[in-house]
Design a protein around this motif. Structure first.
Motif, PDB file in Angstrom:
ATOM      1  N   VAL A   1       9.587  -1.563 -14.586  1.00  0.00           N
ATOM      2  CA  VAL A   1      10.529  -0.464 -13.788  1.00  0.00           C
ATOM      3  C   VAL A   1      11.765  -0.491 -14.802  1.00  0.00           C
ATOM      4  CG1 VAL A   1      11.727  -0.456 -11.614  1.00  0.00           C
ATOM      5  CG2 VAL A   1       9.637  -1.394 -11.547  1.00  0.00           C
ATOM      6  N   LEU A   2      12.049   0.740 -15.187  1.00  0.00           N
ATOM      7  CA  LEU A   2      13.126   0.865 -15.865  1.00  0.00           C
ATOM      8  C   LEU A   2      14.549   1.064 -14.990  1.00  0.00           C
ATOM      9  CD1 LEU A   2      11.855   3.557 -18.436  1.00  0.00           C
ATOM     10  CD2 LEU A   2      11.790   1.061 -18.698  1.00  0.00           C
ATOM     11  N   PRO A   3      15.498   0.198 -15.357  1.00  0.00           N
ATOM     12  CA  PRO A   3      16.619   0.233 -14.545  1.00  0.00           C
ATOM     13  C   PRO A   3      17.452   1.555 -15.115  1.00  0.00           C
ATOM     14  CG  PRO A   3      16.936  -1.281 -16.409  1.00  0.00           C
ATOM     15  CD  PRO A   3      15.571  -0.576 -16.461  1.00  0.00           C
ATOM     16  N   PRO A   4      18.605   2.127 -14.159  1.00  0.00           N
ATOM     17  CA  PRO A   4      19.231   3.095 -14.477  1.00  0.00           C
ATOM     18  C   PRO A   4      20.198   2.849 -15.936  1.00  0.00           C
ATOM     19  CG  PRO A   4      20.422   1.596 -12.744  1.00  0.00           C
ATOM     20  CD  PRO A   4      18.952   1.215 -12.872  1.00  0.00           C
TER      21      PRO A   4
ATOM     22  N   GLY B   1       1.936   0.559 -17.013  1.00  0.00           N
ATOM     23  CA  GLY B   1       2.656   1.654 -17.592  1.00  0.00           C
ATOM     24  C   GLY B   1       4.186   1.507 -17.117  1.00  0.00           C
ATOM     25  N   ILE B   2       4.781   2.507 -17.077  1.00  0.00           N
ATOM     26  CA  ILE B   2       6.377   2.645 -16.791  1.00  0.00           C
ATOM     27  C   ILE B   2       6.709   3.344 -15.682  1.00  0.00           C
ATOM     28  CG2 ILE B   2       8.391   3.283 -17.828  1.00  0.00           C
ATOM     29  CD1 ILE B   2       7.352   2.841 -20.472  1.00  0.00           C
ATOM     30  N   LEU B   3       7.743   2.715 -15.038  1.00  0.00           N
ATOM     31  CA  LEU B   3       8.246   3.711 -13.755  1.00  0.00           C
ATOM     32  C   LEU B   3       9.389   4.057 -14.043  1.00  0.00           C
ATOM     33  CD1 LEU B   3       7.826   4.680 -10.996  1.00  0.00           C
ATOM     34  CD2 LEU B   3       8.598   2.305 -10.040  1.00  0.00           C
ATOM     35  N   PRO B   4       9.890   5.302 -14.619  1.00  0.00           N
ATOM     36  CA  PRO B   4      11.233   5.549 -14.802  1.00  0.00           C
ATOM     37  C   PRO B   4      12.262   5.433 -13.735  1.00  0.00           C
ATOM     38  CG  PRO B   4       9.817   7.370 -15.004  1.00  0.00           C
ATOM     39  CD  PRO B   4       8.840   6.356 -14.513  1.00  0.00           C
ATOM     40  N   TYR B   5      13.415   5.306 -14.040  1.00  0.00           N
ATOM     41  CA  TYR B   5      14.393   5.469 -12.900  1.00  0.00           C
ATOM     42  C   TYR B   5      14.308   6.655 -12.129  1.00  0.00           C
ATOM     43  CZ  TYR B   5      19.036   5.227 -10.862  1.00  0.00           C
ATOM     44  OH  TYR B   5      20.198   5.098  -9.969  1.00  0.00           O
TER      45      TYR B   5
ATOM     46  N   ALA C   1       0.960  -1.224  -0.085  1.00  0.00           N
ATOM     47  CA  ALA C   1      -0.037   0.007   0.044  1.00  0.00           C
ATOM     48  C   ALA C   1       0.622   1.455  -0.091  1.00  0.00           C
ATOM     49  CB  ALA C   1      -1.039   0.143   1.315  1.00  0.00           C
ATOM     50  N   ALA C   2       2.065   1.276   0.822  1.00  0.00           N
ATOM     51  CA  ALA C   2       2.744   2.497   0.609  1.00  0.00           C
ATOM     52  C   ALA C   2       3.516   2.517  -0.567  1.00  0.00           C
ATOM     53  CB  ALA C   2       3.971   2.107   1.788  1.00  0.00           C
ATOM     54  N   LEU C   3       3.615   1.416  -1.348  1.00  0.00           N
ATOM     55  CA  LEU C   3       4.237   1.675  -2.736  1.00  0.00           C
ATOM     56  C   LEU C   3       3.202   2.013  -3.663  1.00  0.00           C
ATOM     57  CD1 LEU C   3       6.504   0.912  -4.745  1.00  0.00           C
ATOM     58  CD2 LEU C   3       5.290  -1.209  -5.085  1.00  0.00           C
ATOM     59  N   ALA C   4       1.956   1.814  -3.639  1.00  0.00           N
ATOM     60  CA  ALA C   4       0.768   2.029  -4.369  1.00  0.00           C
ATOM     61  C   ALA C   4       0.443   3.604  -4.155  1.00  0.00           C
ATOM     62  CB  ALA C   4      -0.247   1.097  -3.905  1.00  0.00           C
ATOM     63  N   GLU C   5       0.812   3.959  -2.845  1.00  0.00           N
ATOM     64  CA  GLU C   5       0.192   5.332  -2.771  1.00  0.00           C
ATOM     65  C   GLU C   5       1.366   6.468  -2.996  1.00  0.00           C
ATOM     66  OE1 GLU C   5      -2.677   6.654  -1.993  1.00  0.00           O
ATOM     67  OE2 GLU C   5      -3.727   5.067  -1.267  1.00  0.00           O
ATOM     68  N   SER C   6       2.461   5.803  -3.541  1.00  0.00           N
ATOM     69  CA  SER C   6       3.763   6.746  -3.929  1.00  0.00           C
ATOM     70  C   SER C   6       3.975   6.388  -5.202  1.00  0.00           C
ATOM     71  CB  SER C   6       4.641   6.587  -2.804  1.00  0.00           C
ATOM     72  OG  SER C   6       5.064   5.312  -2.848  1.00  0.00           O
ATOM     73  N   LEU C   7       4.870   5.617  -5.288  1.00  0.00           N
ATOM     74  CA  LEU C   7       5.439   5.435  -6.623  1.00  0.00           C
ATOM     75  C   LEU C   7       4.666   5.020  -7.783  1.00  0.00           C
ATOM     76  CD1 LEU C   7       8.826   3.920  -5.760  1.00  0.00           C
ATOM     77  CD2 LEU C   7       8.583   6.251  -6.272  1.00  0.00           C
ATOM     78  N   LEU C   8       3.712   4.603  -7.471  1.00  0.00           N
ATOM     79  CA  LEU C   8       2.654   3.897  -8.401  1.00  0.00           C
ATOM     80  C   LEU C   8       1.507   4.823  -8.587  1.00  0.00           C
ATOM     81  CD1 LEU C   8       2.656   0.040  -7.949  1.00  0.00           C
ATOM     82  CD2 LEU C   8       4.229   1.420  -9.302  1.00  0.00           C
ATOM     83  N   HIS C   9       1.292   5.908  -7.633  1.00  0.00           N
ATOM     84  CA  HIS C   9      -0.082   6.771  -7.590  1.00  0.00           C
ATOM     85  C   HIS C   9      -0.484   7.097  -8.814  1.00  0.00           C
ATOM     86  CE1 HIS C   9      -2.362  10.196  -6.388  1.00  0.00           C
ATOM     87  NE2 HIS C   9      -2.605   9.652  -5.286  1.00  0.00           N
TER      88      HIS C   9
END
Length: 208
Positions: free
Chosen positions: A202-205, A81-85, A66-74
């Motif tokens: 999740v895109l790596p560096p 979709g995509i979560l950029p580095y 839930a902490a992840l969903a409410e922040s980085l995935l919000h």
């Protein structure tokens, strides 16, 4: 569109307690400690900011997911979709221990009915309603409560909370048994493994 109404006066909310020794998870910037409240930086959120000077706040949740969903995935669509580095490079997850009992306004279940509203009118709204939902936090603060509790919009089997810094800053301490650094290593592995089934890449560096 589900218009957010004004909170009732008097604010006769049911309370959802946080008890001493309870643990919460938080995703935050690596320039802050896990128990450090945001004093008013950044854009408006569902329950912040209000007051002059602004009342500091801290968002957390009962579970890591839930902490992840409410922040980085919000802001990532439910379809994926995509979560950029750049979005996670300076973020970490920590665990907070509550050191004394706290009283939160209950915006879950029958707590909403007691206040004459439904989740879609306060806790399950889009960001353009934040100027109105923040009024609920302001009224709860004026009623002497320590924060608010609601069912996470992004992970709706879990409780999310917001705590008021002028009431709770001395009621939290870091649980040093847990920590995730998302930039690399096991923390990045966990992030990739957790996001994969959610159709989030999740895109790596970038390679040097």
């Amino acid at each position: 569109m589900n218009a957010v109404g004004a909170p009732p006066q008097p604010f006769d909310a049911d309370t959802n307690p946080l008890t001493a020794d309870q643990r919460l998870y938080r995703v935050h910037n690596n320039t802050r400690t896990v128990g450090e409240f945001n004093p008013g930086f950044g854009s408006r959120t569902r329950f912040a900011f209000f007051g002059r000077p602004a009342v500091p706040v801290l968002y957390a949740a009962d579970t890591e997911e839930a902490a992840l969903a409410e922040s980085l995935l919000h802001d990532i669509p439910v379809g994926g979709g995509i979560l950029p580095y750049a979005a996670y490079a300076n973020k970490v997850m920590g665990k907070i221990e509550v050191t004394r009992n706290l009283k939160l306004a209950n915006l879950r279940g029958l707590g909403l009915r007691r206040l004459g509203v439904e989740a879609r009118h306060v806790t399950d709204t889009e960001a353009d309603e934040y100027p109105r939902t923040v009024l609920w936090a302001e009224v709860a603060h004026a009623a002497g409560l320590d924060g608010l509790a609601w069912t996470s919009r992004k992970c709706n089997d879990t409780r999310a909370v917001v705590l008021f810094g002028d009431r709770c800053s001395n009621a939290l301490r870091q649980d040093s048994s847990f920590g995730r650094i998302f930039q690399s290593g096991p923390g990045l592995d966990w992030l990739i493994e957790t996001c994969g089934p959610l159709h989030v890449d999740v895109l790596p560096p970038a390679p040097r």
